[in-house]
Every structure is written in structure tokens, then in C-alpha cells.
Design a protein around this motif. Structure first.
Motif, short mmCIF file in Angstrom:
data_model
loop_
_atom_site.label_atom_id
_atom_site.label_comp_id
_atom_site.label_asym_id
_atom_site.label_seq_id
_atom_site.Cartn_x
_atom_site.Cartn_y
_atom_site.Cartn_z
N ASN A 7 0.76 -1.24 0.01
CA ASN A 7 -0.13 0.02 -0.03
C ASN A 7 0.82 1.26 -0.13
O ASN A 7 0.58 2.31 -0.79
CB ASN A 7 -0.89 0.11 1.19
CG ASN A 7 -2.25 -0.95 0.96
OD1 ASN A 7 -2.28 -1.31 -0.01
ND2 ASN A 7 -2.62 -1.34 2.31
N SER A 8 2.01 1.24 0.71
CA SER A 8 2.89 2.39 0.83
C SER A 8 3.68 2.68 -0.51
O SER A 8 4.08 3.61 -0.83
CB SER A 8 3.75 2.25 1.96
OG SER A 8 4.78 1.14 1.88
N SER A 12 -2.72 4.09 -1.22
CA SER A 12 -3.40 3.61 -0.27
C SER A 12 -4.77 3.31 -0.65
O SER A 12 -5.21 3.82 -1.53
CB SER A 12 -3.10 4.68 1.09
OG SER A 12 -4.05 5.87 0.56
N LYS A 22 0.04 7.85 -4.51
CA LYS A 22 0.79 8.50 -3.43
C LYS A 22 0.91 10.08 -3.89
O LYS A 22 0.59 10.48 -5.01
CB LYS A 22 2.38 7.89 -3.51
CG LYS A 22 2.14 6.49 -2.95
CD LYS A 22 3.73 5.95 -2.84
CE LYS A 22 4.55 6.83 -1.79
NZ LYS A 22 5.96 6.25 -1.87
N SER A 23 1.21 10.75 -2.80
CA SER A 23 1.09 12.39 -3.04
C SER A 23 2.44 12.81 -4.01
O SER A 23 2.23 13.80 -4.50
CB SER A 23 1.24 13.19 -1.66
OG SER A 23 2.50 12.78 -0.94
N LEU A 81 -3.68 3.61 8.62
CA LEU A 81 -2.52 4.09 7.43
C LEU A 81 -3.16 5.20 6.65
O LEU A 81 -2.45 5.93 6.33
CB LEU A 81 -2.03 2.76 6.90
CG LEU A 81 -0.93 2.93 5.81
CD1 LEU A 81 0.34 3.62 6.68
CD2 LEU A 81 -0.44 1.69 5.09
N PRO A 82 -4.37 4.78 5.97
CA PRO A 82 -4.84 5.86 5.00
C PRO A 82 -4.90 7.20 5.73
O PRO A 82 -4.62 8.25 5.12
CB PRO A 82 -6.05 5.20 4.44
CG PRO A 82 -5.96 3.76 4.57
CD PRO A 82 -5.17 3.67 5.80
N GLN A 85 -1.65 8.76 5.91
CA GLN A 85 -1.24 9.30 4.63
C GLN A 85 -1.75 10.44 4.19
O GLN A 85 -1.38 11.36 3.57
CB GLN A 85 -1.34 8.06 3.56
CG GLN A 85 -0.26 6.97 3.73
CD GLN A 85 -0.45 5.70 2.74
OE1 GLN A 85 -1.51 5.60 2.32
NE2 GLN A 85 0.51 4.83 2.65
N ARG A 86 -3.14 10.70 4.19
CA ARG A 86 -3.90 11.62 4.02
C ARG A 86 -3.74 12.92 4.81
O ARG A 86 -3.64 14.25 4.23
CB ARG A 86 -5.43 11.32 4.08
CG ARG A 86 -5.81 10.35 2.92
CD ARG A 86 -7.23 10.10 3.25
NE ARG A 86 -7.77 8.99 1.98
CZ ARG A 86 -8.35 8.23 2.14
NH1 ARG A 86 -9.60 8.36 2.90
NH2 ARG A 86 -8.91 7.49 0.99
N ASN A 88 -0.49 13.48 6.12
CA ASN A 88 0.79 13.94 5.31
C ASN A 88 0.44 14.68 3.88
O ASN A 88 1.11 15.65 3.75
CB ASN A 88 1.81 12.73 5.18
CG ASN A 88 2.16 12.12 6.49
OD1 ASN A 88 2.22 12.76 7.47
ND2 ASN A 88 2.43 10.94 6.58
N ASN A 89 -0.55 13.96 3.24
CA ASN A 89 -0.82 14.83 2.16
C ASN A 89 -1.39 16.25 2.11
O ASN A 89 -1.16 17.12 1.47
CB ASN A 89 -1.76 13.86 1.15
CG ASN A 89 -1.18 12.69 0.62
OD1 ASN A 89 0.05 12.59 0.85
ND2 ASN A 89 -2.06 11.68 0.17
#
Length: 201
Positions: A7-8, A12, A22-23, A81-82, A85-86, A88-89
């Protein structure tokens, strides 16, 4: 490679089963914007391009916030995890927006921001400014009319005391007005006698 590493690496999987890239992958819109920015030459085009980049960044940020809202509203252990990530985005996009905003030279009055914070329409600011300009214009027009009236009264009083001087003054004023009118007409005529037409602005 386990699922979290997969996923990473590829993106995600959101709470709704949609794979989010990914961003750091550039979207076609970003690539087009970067290409257009490298082509743009004039300052006006560059300023417009900078503004478009900020608008795109704002749209992207709103999309990330919407995804965050969906993730948080249906939060469970698998969506941790999503969610990270969101987040961080969002931080990266806000940082990008701040950098892009430094290139734009747009000043927004604080009154507009205060109206938006109060949940009001920012067009009210424009309406208030126009109404204020109209009121000031009326005040100025009143002062101008008052000075014209004063001038007329002074000329009447002066004409009774100094009729010859006032007559000479009026002749000078008439000659000056006629000369100004002649110059204005001469400037608005082309060499062949046609009248210049002012271009639409």
C-alpha cells in the motif's frame, strides 16, 4: 512484501475501497500546469499562471479534506494508515499552497475575510464600497456646485463695482474656452479629416 508495504509503495486503499495514489506522483493537470508555467513569457501570463496554480492547490486541498472527512467518519483500525497518509498529503499540499501563494501578488481586504468568517457574502463588501463611493461623489458634487454658485455671486458683485474689468475677464474666459475646444477637436481629427474613435477599453 506484506500488504502495508504494498500500500505504501503503490498508494493507499481508502475506507471506501478506492486506491489513492501517492502524493509525490504528479497528476496530468500538475504536469500541464508546470509545462504551461515554463512556456509563459509575459508577466501578466505568469501572474495568471501563478493564480491558477494556487486555485488548483486549493481544489486539491479541499479534495484531501473531503477524503479525511470520509476516513474519520468511518474510522476503524484498518483505516489508520490511509488516515496518516492523507494527513501527510494535507500537510504537504498546505506547504505547497503557501509557497505558490508567495508568487501571487494579490491583496485581499481584511473586511472581506471578516465577512467570510462571519458567514456572509463577500459581495456585500463590494456593495458597501460602491455605496460609500456614491456618497462621497455626492458630497464632492455638492461642494463643486457650492463653489460654482459662489463664483457666480462674486462675478455679479464684481460686475456692479468693476463692469469693464469683468467684461474683459469674460472675453478672456470665452477666448480661452474656444481655444481649448479647438485644440480638443484638432487632436481628435486624423490628417484626412476623419474623427478618431477611442478604442474600447
Amino acid at each position: 512484501m506484506d500488504s502495508s508495504q504494498h500500500n505504501s509503495a503503490t498508494g493507499s486503499i481508502g475506507g471506501n475501497g478506492i486506491i489513492n495514489p501517492k502524493s509525490n506522483d504528479a497528476s496530468p493537470a500538475d504536469l500541464a500546469a508546470n509545462a504551461a508555467a515554463s512556456i509563459a513569457g509575459s508577466p501578466a501570463e505568469e501572474s495568471k499562471q501563478n493564480l491558477n496554480q494556487v486555485i488548483n492547490s486549493i481544489d486539491k486541498t479541499l479534495g484531501i479534506l473531503h477524503q479525511l472527512n470520509l476516513t474519520v467518519s468511518s474510522y476503524n483500525v484498518s483505516s489508520q494508515l490511509p488516515l496518516l497518509q492523507r494527513m501527510n498529503n494535507l500537510v504537504l499540499e498546505l506547504d505547497n499552497m503557501a509557497k505558490l501563494g508567495e508568487k501571487c501578488n494579490i491583496q485581499v481586504p481584511m473586511e472581506v475575510l471578516n465577512l467570510i468568517d462571519d458567514g456572509k457574502n463577500p459581495d456585500e463588501f463590494t456593495r458597501d464600497v460602491l455605496n460609500s463611493c456614491i456618497a462621497k461623489n455626492q458630497i464632492t458634487k455638492g461642494k463643486t456646485d457650492a463653489f460654482k454658485g459662489l463664483r457666480g455671486h462674486l462675478l455679479e458683485d464684481l460686475e456692479q463695482a468693476f463692469p469693464e474689468e469683468v467684461e474683459a475677464y469674460r472675453e478672456i474666459r470665452a477666448a480661452s474656452a474656444a481655444e481649448a475646444k479647438r485644440l480638443a477637436q484638432a487632436q481628435s481629427l486624423l490628417p484626412n479629416g476623419d474623427v478618431k474613435v477611442k478604442p474600447e477599453v
